[in-house]
Structures are given as C-alpha cells and as structure tokens.
Design a protein around this motif. Structure first.
Motif, PDB file in Angstrom:
ATOM      1  N   LEU A  40       7.927  -9.079  10.508  1.00  0.00           N
ATOM      2  CA  LEU A  40       8.260  -9.579   9.415  1.00  0.00           C
ATOM      3  C   LEU A  40       8.007  -9.880   8.464  1.00  0.00           C
ATOM      4  O   LEU A  40       7.626  -9.898   7.342  1.00  0.00           O
ATOM      5  N   THR A  41       6.533 -11.054   8.725  1.00  0.00           N
ATOM      6  CA  THR A  41       6.149 -12.551   8.344  1.00  0.00           C
ATOM      7  C   THR A  41       4.914 -11.630   7.906  1.00  0.00           C
ATOM      8  O   THR A  41       4.488 -11.392   6.797  1.00  0.00           O
ATOM      9  N   VAL A  42       3.636 -10.725   8.534  1.00  0.00           N
ATOM     10  CA  VAL A  42       2.700 -10.466   8.171  1.00  0.00           C
ATOM     11  C   VAL A  42       2.596  -9.666   7.648  1.00  0.00           C
ATOM     12  O   VAL A  42       1.832  -9.565   6.551  1.00  0.00           O
ATOM     13  N   PRO A  43       3.125  -8.174   8.155  1.00  0.00           N
ATOM     14  CA  PRO A  43       2.561  -7.342   6.800  1.00  0.00           C
ATOM     15  C   PRO A  43       3.673  -7.427   5.184  1.00  0.00           C
ATOM     16  O   PRO A  43       2.838  -6.882   4.551  1.00  0.00           O
ATOM     17  N   PHE A  44       4.693  -8.624   5.308  1.00  0.00           N
ATOM     18  CA  PHE A  44       5.531  -8.844   4.167  1.00  0.00           C
ATOM     19  C   PHE A  44       4.163  -9.298   3.681  1.00  0.00           C
ATOM     20  O   PHE A  44       3.586  -9.297   2.607  1.00  0.00           O
ATOM     21  N   ALA A  45       3.804 -10.444   3.996  1.00  0.00           N
ATOM     22  CA  ALA A  45       2.569 -11.266   2.945  1.00  0.00           C
ATOM     23  C   ALA A  45       1.665 -10.106   2.733  1.00  0.00           C
ATOM     24  O   ALA A  45       0.747 -10.842   1.966  1.00  0.00           O
ATOM     25  N   LEU A  46       1.236  -8.952   3.334  1.00  0.00           N
ATOM     26  CA  LEU A  46      -0.304  -7.958   3.277  1.00  0.00           C
ATOM     27  C   LEU A  46      -0.240  -7.206   2.502  1.00  0.00           C
ATOM     28  O   LEU A  46      -0.544  -7.130   1.368  1.00  0.00           O
ATOM     29  N   ALA A  47       1.379  -6.863   2.376  1.00  0.00           N
ATOM     30  CA  ALA A  47       1.860  -6.631   0.947  1.00  0.00           C
ATOM     31  C   ALA A  47       2.120  -6.853  -0.058  1.00  0.00           C
ATOM     32  O   ALA A  47       1.250  -6.510  -1.212  1.00  0.00           O
ATOM     33  N   ALA A  48       2.546  -8.043  -0.072  1.00  0.00           N
ATOM     34  CA  ALA A  48       2.223  -8.643  -0.944  1.00  0.00           C
ATOM     35  C   ALA A  48       0.708  -9.038  -1.416  1.00  0.00           C
ATOM     36  O   ALA A  48       0.551  -9.469  -2.205  1.00  0.00           O
ATOM     37  N   GLY A  49       0.038  -9.682  -0.959  1.00  0.00           N
ATOM     38  CA  GLY A  49      -0.797  -9.940  -1.049  1.00  0.00           C
ATOM     39  C   GLY A  49      -1.981  -8.548  -1.663  1.00  0.00           C
ATOM     40  O   GLY A  49      -2.706  -8.940  -2.913  1.00  0.00           O
ATOM     41  N   LEU A  50      -2.211  -7.287  -1.329  1.00  0.00           N
ATOM     42  CA  LEU A  50      -2.555  -6.299  -2.310  1.00  0.00           C
ATOM     43  C   LEU A  50      -2.155  -6.435  -3.115  1.00  0.00           C
ATOM     44  O   LEU A  50      -2.445  -5.652  -4.150  1.00  0.00           O
ATOM     45  N   SER A  51      -0.497  -5.586  -3.363  1.00  0.00           N
ATOM     46  CA  SER A  51       0.115  -6.313  -4.441  1.00  0.00           C
ATOM     47  C   SER A  51       0.070  -6.725  -5.061  1.00  0.00           C
ATOM     48  O   SER A  51      -0.339  -6.062  -7.073  1.00  0.00           O
ATOM     49  N   GLY A  52      -1.143  -8.167  -5.461  1.00  0.00           N
ATOM     50  CA  GLY A  52      -1.295  -9.258  -6.263  1.00  0.00           C
ATOM     51  C   GLY A  52      -1.873  -8.706  -6.723  1.00  0.00           C
ATOM     52  O   GLY A  52      -2.277  -9.329  -7.344  1.00  0.00           O
ATOM     53  N   ALA A  53      -3.362  -8.215  -6.005  1.00  0.00           N
ATOM     54  CA  ALA A  53      -4.914  -7.001  -6.492  1.00  0.00           C
ATOM     55  C   ALA A  53      -3.840  -6.080  -7.458  1.00  0.00           C
ATOM     56  O   ALA A  53      -5.374  -5.623  -7.159  1.00  0.00           O
ATOM     57  N   SER A  54      -2.970  -5.813  -7.350  1.00  0.00           N
ATOM     58  CA  SER A  54      -2.586  -4.475  -8.701  1.00  0.00           C
ATOM     59  C   SER A  54      -3.147  -3.106  -8.069  1.00  0.00           C
ATOM     60  O   SER A  54      -3.356  -2.301  -8.126  1.00  0.00           O
ATOM     61  N   ALA A  55      -3.323  -3.073  -6.490  1.00  0.00           N
ATOM     62  CA  ALA A  55      -3.411  -1.733  -5.520  1.00  0.00           C
ATOM     63  C   ALA A  55      -2.070  -0.914  -5.584  1.00  0.00           C
ATOM     64  O   ALA A  55      -1.011  -1.802  -5.626  1.00  0.00           O
TER      65      ALA A  55
END
Length: 245
Positions: A40-55
C-alpha cells in the motif's frame, strides 16, 4: 451415609468440558501484514511522486505496475530467505545440542533441573521428569530446544509459504493505489482519487492489523494511515521540488 452417597457422583465427575481457542496463524498474519503494508505504501508514494512530476496516467500506471512486480519478487525472496535462515539456525542448534547430550549428559541433565527450578519446582518434584527425559533422548532434545534455547521446530514448508504469502499480499496492496490510474486519464484527478482510495484502505488495513496483533485497532489505523500519507506526501513534494528547478 446419605452425605457420602450424595458426594460420590461429584467425585466421579470429570473436569468440565473446555474447548480452548488459540490463534495459531501468527506467522501467516505477520507475512500478510508485511506484504500489504509495503504494498500500500511504496506504490502509493511512487504514484504520488510521478503525479507530482506531471507524468501522464499511463506512465504512472506502467511504472507502478513494474514496481509492484519487482517489489513482490523482492519481498517474497526476502521472506523466503528469512524463513530458510530460521530453519538453518534451528538445525545447527539442534545438532550442537544433540552432541552435548551425548558428550556431557550429566551437565545437560542438570540444566533441565535449572529450567524446572525457574518455574518454582523443587528437586524432589522435577527429579522424575529429569530421569524420564534421560530415558528418551529425542524428547530430551526437543525439551532442550524449546525450553533452554527458546526455539520451535520450523515447518519445512514455511519458507515457500512465506514467500508466496508476502508476494501475493504485496501485489494486492500495491494494486489499490494504482486502480484509479487504470480508469482516469487525467493524472491530477487520478492522483486525488488514488489518495482517497489508498487512505481508506490504509485505515481499514490498520484497523484489521490492530485487531489481529492485539493492539488498539483505532490507534493502529491512524498510525498506518499517517505513515502512508507522509511517505506519499514526501515523494510528491520531492518531485515538485525537482521539477521546479
């Protein structure tokens, strides 16, 4: 006479029927908690990070699924190696203890007495137990492994079961924050939906974890949610900071 007759049935009665219910799947629950928590935590953080980079959502989903696959393999392998290490350690200690029973039986027998004395038994009470164990080397060995070394005989299937349980739990947990990216093309909308869905899943999982581990369920739910939220917020903020440069 009547009193004696009335007391006789009471003396003949056996102990009341008592069915003990103990939770015996602690290792499986531990593996599930480990897998789902990280999933729950790691992919969530990855998705949030990529979303923050406007991917775009497609890239977030692709990277997230790749991370889930890699994470499941890594976590499963880690669980397998940990369980295998426990089994190897048990075998080494059992061999050493067996050699000591053969080489210095009197010393090992005295250790049985020391263990019994820790439970408040006197020499005349535990003496027959010591002699009984000396006549049964296998029981003696198992007694020393459990009560002297504190080691339980591991299940030979434990390593594979642990690997499979952790990996599957990681996949299940990891798909939760990625589901919105499968159906929502706008990355910001998918991210906000993912945040809501994942935070709810973290709350629910934390509550269930608290119930199984004996901790306060609501406190466990809050702690689990905060950890996931902080991890995703850190990844999102880092991505935004890098993008701003």
């Amino acid at each position: 006479m009547e009193d004696a007759e009335s007391q006789q049935p009471m003396l003949q009665k056996g102990p009341p029927s008592h069915r003990e219910r103990h939770f015996t799947a602690g290792e499986v629950v531990r593996d599930v908690i480990m897998g789902v928590s990280d999933g729950l935590t790691v992919p969530f953080a990855l998705a949030a990070g990529l979303s923050g980079a406007s991917a775009p959502s497609s890239l977030v989903l692709t990277a997230g699924l790749a991370e889930v696959a890699a994470g499941a393999i890594s976590m499963g392998l880690g669980g397998y190696l940990a369980a295998q290490s426990e089994a190897d350690h048990y075998k080494r200690e059992m061999k050493r203890e067996q050699e000591e029973i053969i080489a210095v039986p009197d010393t090992e027998a005295a250790e049985i007495g020391d263990i019994m004395a820790e439970y408040g038994l006197e020499p005349h009470e535990y003496g027959p137990v010591v002699e009984g164990l000396r006549r049964n080397p296998q029981a003696w060995l198992e007694f020393m492994m459990r009560f002297e070394l504190g080691l339980e005989k591991p299940d030979p299937r434990r390593a594979l079961q642990s690997a499979f349980t952790i990996a599957l739990s990681y996949v299940i947990g990891g798909l939760v924050p990625l589901l919105p990216y499968m159906f929502i093309s706008t990355v910001q909308d998918a991210m906000f939906t993912s945040v809501g869905v994942t935070l709810f899943a973290l709350l629910f999982f934390g509550y269930i974890k608290g119930r199984f581990t004996g901790n306060r369920p609501f406190l466990s739910a809050i702690q689990t949610t905060i950890i996931g939220a902080v991890a995703s917020a850190a990844a999102y903020g880092m991505a935004k900071a890098v993008q701003a440069r």
